[in-house]
Design a protein around this motif. Sequence first.
Motif, PDB file in Angstrom:
ATOM      1  N   LEU A 107       0.553   0.966   2.720  1.00 47.63           N
ATOM      2  CA  LEU A 107       0.109   0.002   3.722  1.00 47.63           C
ATOM      3  C   LEU A 107       1.293  -0.708   4.384  1.00 47.63           C
ATOM      4  O   LEU A 107       1.193  -1.142   5.536  1.00 47.63           O
ATOM      5  CB  LEU A 107      -0.856  -1.008   3.105  1.00 47.63           C
ATOM      6  CG  LEU A 107      -2.156  -0.423   2.530  1.00 47.63           C
ATOM      7  CD1 LEU A 107      -3.042  -1.525   1.962  1.00 47.63           C
ATOM      8  CD2 LEU A 107      -2.915   0.380   3.592  1.00 47.63           C
ATOM      9  N   GLU A 147      -7.654   0.505   6.375  1.00 46.88           N
ATOM     10  CA  GLU A 147      -6.808   0.698   5.197  1.00 46.88           C
ATOM     11  C   GLU A 147      -7.239   1.913   4.389  1.00 46.88           C
ATOM     12  O   GLU A 147      -6.405   2.604   3.787  1.00 46.88           O
ATOM     13  CB  GLU A 147      -6.821  -0.548   4.309  1.00 46.88           C
ATOM     14  CG  GLU A 147      -6.082  -1.746   4.857  1.00 46.88           C
ATOM     15  CD  GLU A 147      -6.922  -2.578   5.812  1.00 46.88           C
ATOM     16  OE1 GLU A 147      -6.448  -3.629   6.252  1.00 46.88           O
ATOM     17  OE2 GLU A 147      -8.072  -2.164   6.121  1.00 46.88           O
ATOM     18  N   TRP A 192      -5.354   5.261   5.018  1.00 48.04           N
ATOM     19  CA  TRP A 192      -4.062   5.424   4.382  1.00 48.04           C
ATOM     20  C   TRP A 192      -4.195   5.622   2.877  1.00 48.04           C
ATOM     21  O   TRP A 192      -3.460   6.417   2.274  1.00 48.04           O
ATOM     22  CB  TRP A 192      -3.193   4.195   4.660  1.00 48.04           C
ATOM     23  CG  TRP A 192      -2.973   3.975   6.123  1.00 48.04           C
ATOM     24  CD1 TRP A 192      -3.612   3.080   6.935  1.00 48.04           C
ATOM     25  CD2 TRP A 192      -2.061   4.698   6.965  1.00 48.04           C
ATOM     26  NE1 TRP A 192      -3.149   3.198   8.225  1.00 48.04           N
ATOM     27  CE2 TRP A 192      -2.194   4.173   8.276  1.00 48.04           C
ATOM     28  CE3 TRP A 192      -1.142   5.715   6.732  1.00 48.04           C
ATOM     29  CZ2 TRP A 192      -1.442   4.636   9.341  1.00 48.04           C
ATOM     30  CZ3 TRP A 192      -0.381   6.188   7.794  1.00 48.04           C
ATOM     31  CH2 TRP A 192      -0.540   5.655   9.087  1.00 48.04           C
TER      32      TRP A 192
END
Length: 437
Positions: A172, A205, A208
């Motif tokens: 992240l 998120e 990823w």
Amino acid sequence: MAASAHHDGQAGVGQIEVALLDMVMCLARAIDFLHPAISEHHLRVACIASGLAQELGLDARQVQDVMIAGALHDLAAVCSPDWSRLVDKALVPRPNLERMSDEINQRGFDSYMMLRDFPPFAPAAQAIRYHHVDWQFGRGGEAGGAEVPFGSHILRLADRVAVLPDDGRNILEQAGDIGQAVASGAGRLFHPDVVQAFESCSARESFWLDMTSRHKEQILRRRFGHSTVLLGLDGLHSLSKVFGRIIDYRSSFTASHSSGVAATSESLAARFGVDLATRRLIGVAGFLHDIGKLAVPTAILDKPGRLTQQEMFVVRQHPYFTHQILSMVPGLDLVNSWASLHHERLDGSGYPFRPRELPVGARIIAVADIFTAITEDRPYRKGMERQQCLGVLDKLVAERAIDGDIVAVLRHDFDEIHQLRSQSQQAAGHGVAAFHA
């Protein structure tokens, strides 16, 4: 001469269905054995590419085709005898995302040639063929006078994104920099629609975290498990032939070995009284028996002289890896047992499992493997003729290494089986040569 199946009372296999997705995951894991830098790479690309395809609104079958293409996209590069240098070139992250060389583009074509003749892989093969073509503000819509599939443009971006993360840092933390790198290639390297889909996906998120998860197989199965193609015996046999070509592609010394083992195994099984369905499945095991050799360096596979003790330790691992790879596919238990036991001996001194009993299928493949290896021509020597070959096999029977009843069947129909083995390998050899045409 025919003999009834015996030893372990082998029964017919009946109906068999294997999920295409499981076979794809199996092969993706197998090719990831080849280079430390590509561990998880193919599954990462599959995860990214299929996510982009879903974001772009492609239908379920198109999304699955993109996933298959992602899982197998660098097949020829990693299976090439020169795989280490090619993979290093393809996988090293480049800040400016520079264009791939013609050599890497050629490997995309080779991968296409490997996969195109298996109908469920045909759309993925087309996408793989052009997956290193830059968009070039629309000029990349075609290459060499042919239209570049949209799936190729999805793979182009997914493949580059997959190599950019630093696995030593939290993903992240890196999302912004990777996003900027992709944006800098919009229009020039990447199709604008795919970039837009990436920007939408990458705002989450979970995108990823899925990409870097150690559980990407489960993620992909959740996406596609309900819709994947099921392969019957004929489809499995056809796919295993493709796998055999991929295995043999790595070494000029054994460029059609798997095809010879499969043809010999099926022929021996037929003469040994095995029913049609079971002998076809034994043929599948023949095509797949050396899939564990994807974990063996080509310098060892192509060594014409005697191997050192250290090199033999490496070689003796390959049936174990065959077992590990095939164990990922539900429904292939019998095939796995036959394929992964092909270096075991009746006296218990083989490798690597040393079971108390060997099933008939494994005994047949063991004989077929030795017969094919010593009668096929290699770059450094001619194959053995009948008398010399049977002398080697008789010696192994006397040592209780292989099954004398199976060798007796081979002896009785030697010329016919030898011709069948030779024709099968010639046909497979022409197919491998076509990869480089």
